[in-house]
Design an enzyme around this catalytic site. Structure first.
Site, PDB file in Angstrom:
ATOM      1  N   GLU A 103       0.836  -1.211   0.000  1.00 32.82           N
ATOM      2  CA  GLU A 103       0.000   0.000   0.000  1.00 32.82           C
ATOM      3  C   GLU A 103       0.867   1.257   0.000  1.00 32.82           C
ATOM      4  OE1 GLU A 103      -2.938  -0.285  -0.822  1.00 32.82           O
ATOM      5  OE2 GLU A 103      -3.137  -2.432  -0.429  1.00 32.82           O
ATOM      6  N   ASP A 155       3.533  -4.768  -5.455  1.00 33.96           N
ATOM      7  CA  ASP A 155       3.904  -6.079  -4.897  1.00 33.96           C
ATOM      8  C   ASP A 155       5.426  -6.189  -4.754  1.00 33.96           C
ATOM      9  OD1 ASP A 155       1.338  -7.058  -4.611  1.00 33.96           O
ATOM     10  OD2 ASP A 155       1.343  -8.202  -6.492  1.00 33.96           O
TER      11      ASP A 155
HETATM   12 ZN   LIG Z   1      -2.688  -2.572  -4.587  1.00 35.60          ZN
END
Ligand SMILES: [Zn+2]
Length: 678
Positions: free
Chosen positions: A518, A582
């Site tokens: 995030e 990621d």
């Molecule tokens: Zn995301």
């Protein structure tokens, strides 16, 4: 509304599968923690790490017949459904001293569960809607009818809402967006491969079937379905696809109301804005002016009768989950069976739990957090967020490609990120909303109306950062670039993401990497275009931007080579932001984990080193099976890569993985051209 909220997964955000026959369901197992017994030792982790970590779990947990995918996310979400059901069943009992909140959530749920009453009512609850549509005499009256339908939560013709102003993020403005399509994306109307052509035929057949359920004869229903398809295809022509909508510059066009009206004068915008319930405004964001311009042609080309047919279809479609079984089953047949590959309808109680959550989420959520979320969870999560922010700061400072000037700006942005953990500080007020026992459909329409009013009331006001986009039992996490904040609801702060009893390595590989994911969204292809205050503003030097794009280009090409299903490859551009997050998230979570060691390597657990367990923590949360149908749909609509590549794509870029598992330099899990942004 413009899909700029960066979510961890869309699987939870999809419209819940529609109503199914109730049948006894066993309580899910309470323990969804990682276990080394689940590793498939016959597979070399350096060949296929995802299969090594997940194939056993996947074999033991086939996709339930009422699902199109099943993963550890769903296990956790299902536990939440049982907790919420308990809350709702208790609240449904009318007893002295029942609070106003309990009355609302209890009666909403009980009315939804009352199939006998719903069958008996038939389509009567929609009669007033149908009468109103039938009374349209000219196209000039279209706007009045669209107002009524929008307020009931029916998506027709276009969308209207409030949103923060991209270039003045502390202010809320009005916004008009594309809308009014019955299929998931504009591409569904135009792709000419065999499967897409077939799907369109099935869609038209579905629309016709729904009209026959309303009592129209087959010939008339077939003609009506054809009209619906023509209007929607016409609207889709002006709509943007998901990949283009990722570019903030392409979805921000501030116009005056007059300029908007000039784009499609055939529609009575003045009347619409006067009646819809929005405060007065002079300018607004028109997400896609081409859509509105194109709308002019579609409005002009069709007769009032065609429009009545289109509105009647969408009224029936939007309310299908609250209608008798015949409608529910037909709706399930197309949207779940055909589009997503689901075999069976979900039990009624699960559907009613999701509908109640969608309508009254923050009332349910207040009780949910009292029962599930302690002060300890909040404290430990905040500490982890702090550790991850520190690691990202170190990563930015030591970046080999970013110049000093941009680094300073990036650090300012990082410092400015605010964290929202667990649940909101300011719950929504539902006191004006009437929920009546025995009126399932009316309850749903009034809840939509109440929520639209809440959102429209924001127009012209300062942004309220205490307003959460979803209730606290949600299993998800988000970064919002226009607010520069991250949100971790109580629903995700549980095993397998976060476990009080697990070692740091597992927790940093799971929730730690999610937090990192995030945070780095603030610095992905999209987030990087917004500054510390959430304004769309370029804070990069030209050279650093070029370096950045070279690096994200590597990620784009890498994922574009992965096969999602059959011969269909991942869309490298659509998934770029999520893949960058990621990769960055895992890297900074790894750095943060090493910081906790303070030079002292923890002892192995189950024969696995802390470094090895870190990567397993990540793989474990992504164990998931999908039907081929949903895999195909996700390639078009989901900005996330399939779970397999969220794991294998990421770890193959990390020399730390290679080292932890002692992989040969030529192993499949070692990307020869490793990509690195953060
Ligand atoms: Zn995301």
């Amino acid at each position: 509304m413009r899909n700029f909220l960066k979510v961890l997964t869309v699987s939870m955000m999809l419209v819940p599968a529609v109503f199914a026959q109730d049948k006894p369901a066993a309580k899910p197992s309470a323990d969804v923690r990682f276990s080394a017994d689940l590793l498939d030792k016959s597979i070399d982790p350096c060949n296929d790490f995802y299969a090594y970590a997940c194939s056993k779990w996947m074999a033991q947990n086939p996709i339930p017949a009422d699902r199109s995918s099943w993963g550890r996310f769903n296990e956790l979400a299902e536990r939440g459904e049982y907790i919420v059901r308990d809350i709702l069943e208790k609240a449904a009992v009318d007893r002295p001293g029942r609070s106003a909140s309990e009355q609302k959530i209890g009666d909403y749920y009980a009315s939804c569960m009352d199939e006998t009453a719903i069958e008996k009512a038939g389509t009567k609850p929609l009669q007033a809607d149908f009468d109103s549509i039938a009374a349209i005499r000219s196209k000039a009256e279209l706007a009045k009818e669209i107002v009524r339908l929008h307020r009931e939560g029916t998506d027709v013709l276009f969308g209207f809402d409030s949103d923060s102003d991209f270039k003045n993020a502390s202010q809320m403005i009005a916004e008009v967006d594309q809308g009014g399509l019955g299929m998931p994306d504009r591409d569904y109307y135009f792709k000419d491969d065999e499967k897409s052509v077939e799907l369109r035929k099935k869609y038209v057949a579905h629309v016709a079937k729904m009209f026959t359920l309303l009592g129209d004869d087959e010939a008339r229903a077939a003609a009506e379905a054809k009209v619906v398809m023509e209007i929607e295809t016409g609207l889709a022509k002006g709509a943007l696809d998901q990949t283009t909508r990722r570019d903030p510059q392409k979805v921000y066009h501030k116009l005056t109301s007059r300029e908007l009206a000039a784009l499609s004068p055939a529609f009575n915008w003045n009347l619409y804005f006067e009646d819809v319930g929005a405060p007065r405004f002079d300018s607004l964001n028109v997400v896609e002016p081409e859509f509105i311009k194109n709308m002019q042609e579609v409005v002009t080309a069709h007769s009032p009768d065609d429009w009545k047919t289109y509105l009647r279809w969408h009224t029936m479609h939007a309310n299908a989950p609250g209608l008798p079984t015949a409608f529910v089953n037909e709706n399930f047949d197309f949207y779940d069976k055909t589009l997503r590959g689901t075999k069976e309808l979900r039990p009624r109680w699960k559907r009613c739990v999701s509908y109640t959550n969608a309508a009254l989420g923050e009332l349910v959520g207040q009780i949910y957090v009292q029962q599930t979320f302690g002060a300890e969870g909040k404290e430990r999560t905040l500490a982890m967020v702090g550790a991850l922010e520190k690691a990202l700061g170190e990563d930015i400072k030591s970046s080999p490609w970013m110049g000093t000037e941009t680094k300073t700006q990036a650090l300012v942005k990082l410092q400015a990120i605010t964290n929202r953990i667990g649940y909101t500080d300011k719950w929504r007020d539902y006191s004006a909303l009437q929920i009546a026992h025995g009126d399932a459909l009316g309850n749903s329409q009034r809840a939509s109306q109440h929520d639209l009013q809440r959102r429209l009331d924001k127009i012209g006001k300062p942004l309220d950062k205490r307003d959460w986009p979803y209730p606290p039992m949600t299993v998800n996490a988000t970064y919002d670039p226009s607010q520069n904040n991250v949100t971790f609801p109580a629903g995700i702060l549980q095993p397998p993401f976060y476990d009080n009893r697990a070692d740091d390595a597992m927790n940093f590989g799971a929730i730690g990497a999610v937090i990192g994911h995030e945070l780095t969204h603030g610095f992905d292809d999209q987030g990087s275009q917004f500054d510390a205050d959430g304004n769309l503003r370029d804070w990069w030097t030209a050279n650093d931007k070029k370096q950045f794009e070279e690096r994200t280009g590597c990620v784009k090409d890498q994922y574009a080579n992965f096969v999602a299903v059959d011969d269909l490859k991942v869309n490298g551009k659509l998934t770029l932001g999520e893949n960058t997050a990621d990769n960055g998230g895992m890297r900074i979570a790894y750095m943060a984990l090493l910081n906790t060691f303070a030079g002292k390597e923890p002892a192995p657990i189950d024969g696995l080193s802390a470094e090895q367990r870190f990567f397993l923590g990540w793989a474990n949360v992504w164990c998931q099976s999908r039907t081929d149908a949903i895999s195909r749909m996700m390639v078009t609509v989901d900005p996330h890569s399939p779970p397999k590549y969220r794991v294998n794509g990421t770890i193959s870029n990390m020399p730390e993985f290679r080292e932890a598992y002692h992989c040969a330099a030529t192993a499949p899990m070692v990307n020869q051209n490793a990509c690195r942004v953060w």
